[in-house]
Scaffold this motif. Structure first.
Motif, mmCIF file in Angstrom:
data_model
loop_
_atom_site.group_PDB
_atom_site.id
_atom_site.type_symbol
_atom_site.label_atom_id
_atom_site.label_comp_id
_atom_site.label_asym_id
_atom_site.label_seq_id
_atom_site.Cartn_x
_atom_site.Cartn_y
_atom_site.Cartn_z
ATOM 1 N N ARG A 143 4.486 9.263 4.385
ATOM 2 C CA ARG A 143 3.515 8.148 4.323
ATOM 3 C C ARG A 143 2.582 8.324 3.141
ATOM 4 N NH1 ARG A 143 1.738 8.737 10.388
ATOM 5 N NH2 ARG A 143 3.688 8.100 11.337
ATOM 6 N N SER B 245 7.149 10.519 8.301
ATOM 7 C CA SER B 245 6.251 11.651 8.562
ATOM 8 C C SER B 245 4.964 11.454 7.750
ATOM 9 C CB SER B 245 6.922 12.948 8.130
ATOM 10 O OG SER B 245 7.042 12.974 6.713
ATOM 11 N N PRO C 252 6.052 1.769 8.595
ATOM 12 C CA PRO C 252 5.284 3.017 8.462
ATOM 13 C C PRO C 252 5.521 4.042 9.570
ATOM 14 C CG PRO C 252 3.900 1.176 7.862
ATOM 15 C CD PRO C 252 5.205 0.584 8.350
ATOM 16 N N HIS C 253 5.672 3.607 10.830
ATOM 17 C CA HIS C 253 5.779 4.589 11.920
ATOM 18 C C HIS C 253 7.066 5.407 11.833
ATOM 19 C CE1 HIS C 253 8.221 1.365 13.838
ATOM 20 N NE2 HIS C 253 8.881 2.406 14.329
ATOM 21 N N GLU C 254 8.008 4.979 11.007
ATOM 22 C CA GLU C 254 9.278 5.702 10.896
ATOM 23 C C GLU C 254 9.200 6.908 9.949
ATOM 24 O OE1 GLU C 254 12.835 3.065 10.722
ATOM 25 O OE2 GLU C 254 11.338 1.469 10.562
ATOM 26 N N PRO D 158 1.107 -1.607 9.913
ATOM 27 C CA PRO D 158 2.223 -1.142 10.750
ATOM 28 C C PRO D 158 3.337 -2.172 10.899
ATOM 29 C CG PRO D 158 0.271 -1.613 12.102
ATOM 30 C CD PRO D 158 -0.160 -1.696 10.658
ATOM 31 N N ARG D 159 3.045 -3.448 10.652
ATOM 32 C CA ARG D 159 4.014 -4.508 10.926
ATOM 33 C C ARG D 159 4.746 -5.018 9.689
ATOM 34 N NH1 ARG D 159 2.503 -6.540 16.110
ATOM 35 N NH2 ARG D 159 0.497 -5.644 16.626
ATOM 36 N N TYR E 209 -1.788 6.473 7.115
ATOM 37 C CA TYR E 209 -1.349 5.571 8.175
ATOM 38 C C TYR E 209 -2.335 4.433 8.371
ATOM 39 C CZ TYR E 209 1.581 4.473 12.153
ATOM 40 O OH TYR E 209 2.455 3.868 12.989
ATOM 41 N N SER E 210 -3.616 4.769 8.304
ATOM 42 C CA SER E 210 -4.624 3.745 8.562
ATOM 43 C C SER E 210 -4.679 2.717 7.439
ATOM 44 C CB SER E 210 -5.992 4.381 8.763
ATOM 45 O OG SER E 210 -6.382 5.006 7.567
#
Ligand code: SF4
Ligand code: MG
Length: 328
Positions: free
Chosen positions: A155, A151, A147-149, A100-101, A95-96
């Motif tokens: 990811r 698991s 990405p936030h969508e 995210p955008r 994730y990091s």
């Protein structure tokens, strides 16, 4: 065939007013095409620093990194910007490392090589991304999402697709499944194995969990306090570890069906790397230490052809080792 050749690498961390920390203190290691090498050891032994140094995220104080016969060691004062294309890294927390955008497909497309004309049409890039998504078990429609969508396991699949976009010769994966739940962990590990085999790509799989690499790695390198202390084919390490530290790590794993024996962790703690013990760095924790170990530092030497160990009881092997085991 060796594809990644790490030669005598040293990585130092300097904090003003404190002694220099040799996080990696002279490591040589090879990874072959299509070979999966597990790099194991307790946390604080320098595994991540070594991985980051190999892909160019840390400056080398000494040593070199060669990929496919070409030296890729960072020149000058700083580290190479991210990685040479041929070397990609996957991190514990995908994730990091994902923006995210931005839509997933654009982030994967960023890794694609430009074609001969210097730019690919959007359609061709998208098709290439779809192939990569398919290779990691995701639908093409995943590319339109953010990405936030996804698991944690999904990811990590996306991070693998992005790394693959650059067509690397070697991937350094730093604890890529440690943050995932047990069932997802096996799936993502298997995916990495399958991709390495299919593409003839080398993998350096960093893990503090020796049992996790047992069923995937061809060979294991055991790291202790900035050094490699043993490299062995995975099953040999398991059945007959050469180094007392490897032995302690193997014994620390709960054995299926042997519930009566309590796993024993290596005794004591990893010492402060800014002032490593004299002689063999493992001597304060070693049940087999003898006089020479307190003053002389054993080098990593070839034992039995394809195995290496750094211990005064090897490769003298037989009598000395057995004697010490009897006395212990
Ligand atoms: Fe133990 Fe000595 Fe071998 Fe080090 S050199 S691992 S202290 S026996
Ligand atoms: Mg680490």
């Amino acid at each position: 065939m060796t594809v990644l050749d790490v030669n005598d690498v040293v990585v130092d961390y300097k904090v003003s007013g404190r002694p220099v920390v040799h996080a990696v203190a002279g490591v040589s290691l090879q990874v072959g095409a299509g070979e999966i090498v597990g790099l194991v050891g307790e946390s604080g032994c320098g595994k991540s620093s070594l991985g980051r140094a190999i892909v160019g995220l840390e400056k080398l104080a000494r040593g070199s990194v060669t990929l496919d016969g070409h030296e890729v060691t960072p020149l000058g004062r700083g580290a190479r910007p991210v990685a040479d294309r041929g070397l990609q890294m996957i991190f514990q927390d995908p994730y990091s490392s994902l923006n995210p955008r931005r839509r997933i497909w654009r982030q994967i497309a960023d890794g694609l090589p430009a074609d001969a004309s210097g730019a690919r049409s959007a359609g061709r890039r998208r098709a290439a991304v779809n192939e990569l998504l398919d290779a990691v078990g995701l639908a093409a429609s995943a590319g339109d999402r953010f990405p936030h969508e996804f698991s944690g396991g999904q990811r990590q699949r996306i991070a693998i697709a992005r790394a693959l976009a650059a067509q690397p010769a070697v991937i350094v994966a730093d604890e890529p499944v440690s943050a995932l739940d047990a069932s997802t962990r096996a799936q993502v590990s298997n995916l990495i194995v399958q991709i390495a085999r299919d593409r003839g790509m080398g993998v350096l799989f960093i893990s503090h969990d020796l049992s996790g690499v047992r069923h995937m790695a061809d060979r294991v390198a055991v790291m202790y306090l900035g050094r490699i202390v043993e490299t062995s084919p995975t099953e040999s390490l398991w059945s007959e570890p050469l180094h007392p530290y490897s032995d302690a790590l193997v014994k620390a794993i709960p054995q299926l069906g042997l519930t009566a024996t309590t796993p024993v962790a290596p005794r004591g703690e990893v010492p402060d790397p800014s002032s490593p013990p004299a002689g063999c760095r493992f001597h304060p924790r070693c049940p087999l230490a003898f006089e020479r170990c307190l003053t002389d530092d054993p080098a990593l030497v070839t034992v039995e052809g394809s195995r290496e160990a750094a211990c005064w009881l090897q490769p003298a092997g037989g009598p000395a080792r057995e004697l010490a085991l009897l006395e212990a």
